[in-house]
Design a protein around this motif. Structure first.
Motif, PDB file in Angstrom:
ATOM      1  N   GLN A 161     -25.997  19.577   2.635  1.00 19.02           N
ATOM      2  CA  GLN A 161     -24.961  18.920   1.854  1.00 19.02           C
ATOM      3  C   GLN A 161     -23.720  19.798   1.713  1.00 19.02           C
ATOM      4  O   GLN A 161     -22.583  19.321   1.741  1.00 19.02           O
ATOM      5  N   GLY A 162     -23.957  21.117   1.574  1.00 16.40           N
ATOM      6  CA  GLY A 162     -22.831  22.045   1.476  1.00 16.40           C
ATOM      7  C   GLY A 162     -22.007  22.055   2.745  1.00 16.40           C
ATOM      8  O   GLY A 162     -20.770  22.031   2.699  1.00 16.40           O
ATOM      9  N   GLU A 192     -18.184  20.924   3.181  1.00 20.16           N
ATOM     10  CA  GLU A 192     -17.179  21.807   3.778  1.00 20.16           C
ATOM     11  C   GLU A 192     -16.463  21.103   4.921  1.00 20.16           C
ATOM     12  O   GLU A 192     -15.240  21.210   5.067  1.00 20.16           O
ATOM     13  N   HIS A 193     -17.228  20.371   5.744  1.00 23.65           N
ATOM     14  CA  HIS A 193     -16.628  19.645   6.868  1.00 23.65           C
ATOM     15  C   HIS A 193     -15.665  18.591   6.357  1.00 23.65           C
ATOM     16  O   HIS A 193     -14.547  18.435   6.880  1.00 23.65           O
ATOM     17  N   THR A 194     -16.092  17.850   5.331  1.00 19.99           N
ATOM     18  CA  THR A 194     -15.233  16.814   4.746  1.00 19.99           C
ATOM     19  C   THR A 194     -13.967  17.421   4.157  1.00 19.99           C
ATOM     20  O   THR A 194     -12.864  16.907   4.346  1.00 19.99           O
ATOM     21  N   ALA A 195     -14.135  18.529   3.433  1.00 20.29           N
ATOM     22  CA  ALA A 195     -12.981  19.189   2.829  1.00 20.29           C
ATOM     23  C   ALA A 195     -12.014  19.701   3.899  1.00 20.29           C
ATOM     24  O   ALA A 195     -10.795  19.575   3.766  1.00 20.29           O
ATOM     25  N   ALA A 196     -12.581  20.274   4.975  1.00 14.54           N
ATOM     26  CA  ALA A 196     -11.739  20.780   6.058  1.00 14.54           C
ATOM     27  C   ALA A 196     -10.990  19.639   6.739  1.00 14.54           C
ATOM     28  O   ALA A 196      -9.812  19.772   7.076  1.00 14.54           O
ATOM     29  N   LYS A 197     -11.676  18.524   6.919  1.00 10.90           N
ATOM     30  CA  LYS A 197     -11.038  17.362   7.552  1.00 10.90           C
ATOM     31  C   LYS A 197      -9.918  16.823   6.684  1.00 10.90           C
ATOM     32  O   LYS A 197      -8.835  16.496   7.168  1.00 10.90           O
ATOM     33  N   LYS A 198     -10.177  16.739   5.380  1.00 13.92           N
ATOM     34  CA  LYS A 198      -9.149  16.264   4.464  1.00 13.92           C
ATOM     35  C   LYS A 198      -7.954  17.210   4.443  1.00 13.92           C
ATOM     36  O   LYS A 198      -6.798  16.779   4.404  1.00 13.92           O
TER      37      LYS A 198
END
Length: 238
Positions: free
Chosen positions: A67-68, A72-78
């Motif tokens: 989940q972490g 992190e992937h979602t945050a980086a993409k955003k």
């Protein structure tokens, strides 16, 4: 004849006693064995529970790690998308600023001969826009750039232009200022938009005091485009 009375002894026989003892021993052994087994099971229970707890903790840790990473992937993409949007806005603002970073070459004027006019006054169609102003009116650079021509004889473009200046701009265009009474810049000099570069005049082939202004695609005569349309496209109304 006397009768013999036979009395049965109430004491258990030795064999019976022994049998009872053996049976009791077996029962005792069975009871003790069950107790021992129960005790052993009770002793192993904490170990089994510990194993289950460890496995559960490992599973939870793996899920948390997954989940972490997903977060992190979602945050980086955003963040990347936000950066792209910010860069796009910045680029658009830069383009708008560049588009509006032009001005008319004189402040107060009347438009006279326009681009494309023809007649006896010109050997060819008129190649610029004339701004009717008194002699000595400050002439300003319409956009920042570098002076590539400056001098009499149209700065090399012919005597009809009188004293003239040509400035090269970063967007691949050139501006020309002619019929000047005074030139205040030299070839190779960088000028800013709005900087005074000359004074208007009546030199060369001129029917009266005015500034002849051109927008060109090269520094030389013959590459002029409509300067009024060009300025309009850059947010300047003349």
């Amino acid at each position: 004849m006397s009768k013999r009375v036979t009395f049965q002894s109430r004491r258990p026989s030795v064999s019976r006693v022994r049998g009872a003892v053996v049976a009791a021993g077996v029962g005792t052994s069975m009871v003790l064995g069950a107790g021992a087994a129960f005790a052993a099971g009770t002793a192993d229970a904490p170990q089994a529970s510990s194993l289950v707890t460890t496995a559960t903790a490992d599973s939870v840790a793996q899920q948390a790690a997954a989940q972490g990473k997903a977060a992190e992937h979602t945050a980086a993409k955003k963040a990347e998308e936000a950066k792209k949007k910010a860069d796009a806005k910045k680029e658009a603002a830069t383009k708008r600023a560049a588009k509006l970073a032009w001005e008319a070459p004189v402040d107060q004027y009347q438009l006279s001969a326009s681009f494309g006019n023809d007649g006896s006054r010109w050997a060819h169609k008129h190649s610029g826009q004339d701004f009717a102003v008194p002699i000595g009116t400050p002439v300003e650079a319409a956009h920042e750039g570098t002076v590539v021509k400056a001098g009499p004889n149209g700065a090399g473009d012919g005597p009809a232009y009188g004293n003239a200046i040509v400035i090269k701009h970063g967007n691949g265009t050139y501006s020309q200022y002619a019929h000047l009474s005074q030139i205040d810049v030299h070839v190779g000099q960088h000028v800013e938009k709005g900087q005074k570069i000359a004074l208007s005049g009546n030199t060369g082939n001129s029917s009266g005091p005015h500034l002849h202004f051109e927008i060109r695609t090269t520094p030389n005569y013959g590459s002029a485009i409509n300067p009024v349309n060009f300025l309009h496209n850059h947010g300047i109304n003349v």
